[in-house]
Enzyme design. Structure first.
Site, PDB file in Angstrom:
ATOM      1  N   LYS A 255       2.848  -3.426  -4.051  1.00 51.67           N
ATOM      2  CA  LYS A 255       1.436  -3.481  -3.671  1.00 51.67           C
ATOM      3  C   LYS A 255       0.886  -2.079  -3.456  1.00 51.67           C
ATOM      4  O   LYS A 255      -0.268  -1.785  -3.792  1.00 51.67           O
ATOM      5  CB  LYS A 255       1.263  -4.317  -2.402  1.00 51.67           C
ATOM      6  CG  LYS A 255      -0.186  -4.399  -1.911  1.00 51.67           C
ATOM      7  CD  LYS A 255      -0.289  -5.186  -0.625  1.00 51.67           C
ATOM      8  CE  LYS A 255      -1.724  -5.256  -0.135  1.00 51.67           C
ATOM      9  NZ  LYS A 255      -2.278  -3.928   0.197  1.00 51.67           N
ATOM     10  N   ARG A 256       1.718  -1.207  -2.908  1.00 53.14           N
ATOM     11  CA  ARG A 256       1.306   0.179  -2.661  1.00 53.14           C
ATOM     12  C   ARG A 256       0.904   0.869  -3.964  1.00 53.14           C
ATOM     13  O   ARG A 256      -0.056   1.641  -4.021  1.00 53.14           O
ATOM     14  CB  ARG A 256       2.442   0.942  -1.976  1.00 53.14           C
ATOM     15  CG  ARG A 256       2.025   2.290  -1.381  1.00 53.14           C
ATOM     16  CD  ARG A 256       3.185   2.954  -0.659  1.00 53.14           C
ATOM     17  NE  ARG A 256       3.623   2.171   0.506  1.00 53.14           N
ATOM     18  CZ  ARG A 256       4.760   1.503   0.567  1.00 53.14           C
ATOM     19  NH1 ARG A 256       5.597   1.500  -0.459  1.00 53.14           N
ATOM     20  NH2 ARG A 256       5.084   0.832   1.654  1.00 53.14           N
TER      21      ARG A 256
END
Length: 510
Positions: free
Chosen positions: A267-268
């Protein structure tokens, strides 16, 4: 021997939103099942109640529905092999843990967290980099292998907190054939005595998934490669429980890698590079943090699936665009690679472009109408369809048609400064006025007639295309680039085009 019916399961944990890597695992399971006229099951593996996130299960079901993967059996649709949530299957696991104890394949362990920490620190001090509870260390711990039988019974009757661990055999090679990776062999000296049954009365993933796969008649376990190190343990459990003949075939899928650099897509990475990693929007129920999804960004599920399918698999042909049915027909696990697949967000957009362009204006019009309504714009359905047909080649998402072609629904209130500065010359107003009068005289205001008129005007005046077209375009659309002006003008109609030119000639100042 009777051929086994293909039954696969997608078994996520309800600990948050479904990462696109998880969706790809579901997709490969679904495609494999449908290719072989089999069953696709959704099982919710919620044995770890401490990590349970409210709304996560509903999110998973909604995401799979959006991705057009119909569930044959599962918590959301039922089935004869339920329940399909592991927390609801809790009473059935203990008997199998007890069976392993009785056969000598597992044992009770009464060690406290402090004692486990002490053991690990002691091992580290002795030079062991990764201390484990295994065949060597178990002899110095509090378990049913080291304590007298009566002491074990006393502790059990007193309901003393304990876990059940597998008794990993010493120095044995566990071998199994992975459909994607070929033969895998791991020595048991490299595997610790994993906990199978926790002190809270819930099984760990290792025991629960083996028991459930057996009871649900799962024929193939298709999952991410992060589970490959656990596979030898699962093979041992099948053997220890007497189910070796019913053991499913394993296929461990490659990772989806970040677009830049190495490592698993997270997600980062999506936040950093500006793309979603979840299929649909997710709001964290605890923090309120919102994460965007492909659905809400305007992607088609067909494009999303097509993109995911190619992250690890290839059809062996030059075909790139597949309907779900075509994916089913083309898919095979032997064309899934071992190496990680690098995610390419630009390619994802390309897939969406192709699916948008394959649709007619009539199909796109209903999709555009909500965006028009939000912008407080309206038009006849037939007109909207014509706009969509003209603009779809320039769009990646349906909303791009309005973004790039707002002038079809309202006259411009500003004009592109760059075009004015560069192309709006001293003689431009006079040239545009002459062109306007010629257009006004056209008996038929269709694209072909407009094009012929424009060409004849250039020849008569001895002017180049660049001397007239930019001024004509910016007067009518307010923009410096776009679709064919012949088509734009024809669609807007003579009265609207002439009126816009008149306003532009009065408004535009160099």
């Amino acid at each position: 021997m009777k051929e086994r019916r293909v039954r696969v399961r997608f078994a996520p944990s309800p600990t948050g939103p479904l990462h696109m890597g998880g969706v790809r695992t579901a997709l490969y399971n679904y495609l494999f099942a449908k290719k072989h006229n089999g069953d696709f099951l959704l099982r919710i593996e919620d044995t770890d109640q401490t990590r349970y996130v409210s709304g996560a299960e509903e999110y998973i079901v909604d995401a799979l529905n959006w991705c057009q993967m119909s569930i044959d059996e599962g918590a959301s649709v039922g089935g004869e092999n339920g329940p399909y949530r592991q927390s609801e299957r809790k009473p059935m696991y203990k008997q199998y843990a007890d069976q392993l104890i009785e056969s000598g394949s597992a044992y009770y362990a009464f060690d406290t967290p402090e004692e486990l920490t002490e053991m690990r620190e002691r091992m580290k001090a002795a030079g062991v980099s990764s201390p484990q509870y295994n065949a060597i260390t178990r002899s110095g711990m509090k378990n049913s292998l080291t304590l007298p039988a009566e002491e074990v019974q006393r502790r059990l009757l007193a309901n003393e907190k304990h876990v059940i661990r597998i008794k990993m055999p010493r120095n044995e090679d566990v071998k199994f054939e992975d459909i994607i990776r070929g033969w895998v062999s791991v020595n048991t000296n490299n595997i610790d005595d994993k906990v199978l049954f926790k002190s809270d009365g819930m099984p760990t993933y290792h025991l629960a998934n083996v028991v459930d796969d057996y009871l649900m008649n799962i024929s193939h376990v298709i999952r991410g490669e992060e589970w490959l190190p656990s596979a030898p343990l699962h093979v041992l459990l099948y053997q220890s429980l007497g189910w070796a003949e019913q053991m499913p075939q394993f296929a461990h899928l490659p990772l989806i890698l970040k677009p830049d650099g190495n490592g698993k897509l997270s997600k980062r990475d999506g936040d950093r590079l500006g793309f979603p990693v979840f299929p649909t929007n997710w709001t964290n129920p605890e923090t309120g943090e919102e994460s965007s999804g492909y659905r809400e960004r305007g992607y088609y599920p067909e494009a999303f699936n097509n993109m995911l399918a190619f992250l690890g698999w290839n059809p062996g042909t030059t075909q790139e665009l597949f309907s779900m049915q075509e994916l089913v027909e083309a898919f095979s696990l032997d064309r899934v690679g071992k190496a990680g697949a690098k995610f390419d967000f630009d390619k994802t957009n390309w897939f969406n472009q192709q699916y948008l362009r394959m649709q007619s204006g009539e199909q796109l019009a209903p999709q555009l109408k909500p965006f028009l309504a939000s912008a407080q714009l309206e038009a006849e359905d037939s007109y909207i369809a014509q706009v969509c047909e003209l603009m779809k080649e320039r769009a990646t998402f349906v909303q791009d048609i309005l973004k790039e072609g707002r002038y079809f629904f309202e006259a411009p209130t500003s004009y592109d400064e760059k075009t004015i500065k560069k192309k709006w010359k001293e003689q431009t107003p006079e040239v545009i006025k002459e062109l306007r009068d010629l257009l006004a005289a056209l008996p038929s205001f269709d694209a072909e007639s407009i094009g012929a008129c424009f060409k004849a005007f250039l020849e008569a005046k001895g002017l180049g295309f660049g001397a007239v077209m930019p001024g004509f375009r910016v007067s009518v659309t307010g923009l410096g680039a776009g679709a064919s002006m012949n088509d734009i003008a024809a669609l807007l109609g003579k009265e609207e085009v002439l009126n816009r030119i008149d306003i532009a000639l009065k408004t535009i100042k160099k």
